[in-house]
Design an enzyme around this catalytic site. Structure first.
Site: not given
Ligand code: ADP
Ligand code: MG
Length: 401
Positions: A119, A207
């Site tokens: 991530y 993101e």
């Protein structure tokens, strides 16, 4: 403003971030040639990805019952059959709410051989007023869940905006992902590219979930952004003509689009009391006080500090298009705002729309006497409030709650 995954990746690619080979398709006819092109390019499989402004697509379900907004197809035929199940269908994910979103674009991407999912995000940290770059080894998962259950698995670097992200910070994050050898330098380069995208495009958030360690055809490993989500700071959009063109009106609520044409900050909510307020803080407080007295706001609406009569009229028309609205509360504190402009706008709007609903008006501040006079002489039936609390109670009572 939000943009689609394929658009986010186009921006990221401009800053040197590796993404998979991909082709967006707006119609079913485009799917087969796109899939064939990707397969001919050496990929053994092709991923068919629903493009909506919400995450959780992979685990989402279409209202038709079809499972998954992201599917891996073994050949062009299968890609076309997945596309048929997705295009024009409504996808419900954890982030869309029960209404879901209609899929109007697909992204066909070369399927990567994933060895590990990470991530990566660039956000603005309100506490330090600085950008932060955040990574986690727990990629492909809900980051909120990771933050709650295993917060130690999230590693952050705060960036000094005057100097930008330093290479050592990027290397530190790459190492925190457990990358070794040459991959540390490659990871750092990718992270710096993502930070540069965030900084230069004036994003509110970037993101990448998942950022993947993939195995290439030659057996070597590399890093690649397989998903990308970008939210932009609307106040800086004027600096980015290319990004403005990425706006997809299909993804926005029709009334909010209408409001944006008049530079009104409008957000539709589920209640029955419409609010027309100047200033975002006062608008929030107005929604709170409506709730406090037992009502429910139908919207957030900030007409801004210097609204014109035309904007006020447009604002009225927009709130009246919401069929749930049973009453209206106008709450104006005129600092820069001239109360008489609001009053004139209200009178014009009520006459133009033939308003039948109860209307409570609380005016205070700059030129309030003239404003009250305009309202009094208009012959309109409206309820005046002396204070915010008084006005809120009156509107709650008027809508019968
Ligand atoms: P969402 O986050 O909306 O569910 P993603 O783009 O993250 O959508 O896709 C979901 C999952 O599908 C990813 O976590 C990844 O495992 C897989 N995936 C997505 N794109 C690719 C790709 N190009 N190649 C291989 N797998 C992919
Ligand atoms: Mg994702």
């Amino acid at each position: 403003m939000n943009i689609h995954e394929y658009q986010a990746k186009q921006l990221l690619a401009q800053y040197g971030v590796a993404v998979s080979v991909e082709i967006p398709c707006k119609s079913l006819e485009e799917v087969r040639p796109a899939a064939e092109k990707i397969l001919a390019g050496g990929s053994s499989k092709v991923v068919v990805k629903s493009q909506i402004h919400a995450g959780g697509r992979g685990k989402g379900t279409f209202k038709s019952g079809f499972q998954g907004g992201v599917k891996i197809a073994a050949n062009a035929d299968e890609a076309v059959s997945f596309a048929k199940q997705m295009l024009g269908q409504v996808l419900v994910t954890k982030q869309t709410g029960a209404d879901g979103r209609k899929v109007q674009t697909l992204l066909l991407a070369a399927a990567a051989k994933i060895k590990k999912e990470f991530y990566l995000a660039v956000l603005l940290d309100r506490a330090t007023s600085r950008p932060i770059v955040m990574v986690s080894t727990e990629g492909g998962m809900d980051i909120e869940e990771v933050a709650e259950k295993t917060p130690e698995k999230i590693v952050k670097e705060t960036i000094d905006p005057a100097v930008g992200m330093m290479p050592y910070q990027a290397r530190k994050l790459a190492a925190a992902l457990g990358l070794k050898g040459d991959l540390i330098a490659a990871g750092a380069k990718l992270i710096l590219g993502v930070y540069k995208t965030a900084w230069e495009c004036d994003t509110a958030m970037v993101e990448i979930n998942p950022l993947c360690l993939v195995e290439n055809a030659d057996g070597k490993e590399s890093l690649m952004a397989l998903d990308g989500k970008i939210s932009l700071d609307d106040n800086a959009l004027y600096r980015h003509k290319n990004i403005q063109e990425m706006r997809d009106l299909n993804e926005e609520a029709p009334l909010e689009i209408e409001a944006s044409k008049f530079s009104l900050n409008y957000i539709k909510l589920d209640g029955s009391i419409a609010c027309l307020v100047n200033g975002a803080g006062l608008a929030m407080a107005t929604m709170d006080i409506i709730q406090h007295f037992g009502g429910n706001p139908a919207n957030f609406l900030d007409v801004g500090g210097g609204a014109t009569k035309e904007q006020v009229t447009a604002a009225f028309k927009i709130i009246l298009q919401d069929p749930n609205v049973k009453g209206i509360l106008v709450n104006i504190f005129g600092g820069i705002m001239d109360c008489n402009v609001i009053a004139t706008g209200i009178v014009a709007a009520v006459k133009e729309t033939g308003l039948k609903l109860p209307l409570v008006v609380r005016l205070e501040g700059n030129n309030v006497a003239a404003g009250k006079k305009t309202l009094a002489e208009s012959g309109l039936t409206l309820i005046t409030g002396d204070s915010m609390a008084d006005a809120a109670q009156k509107v709650v009572k008027a809508v019968g709650k």
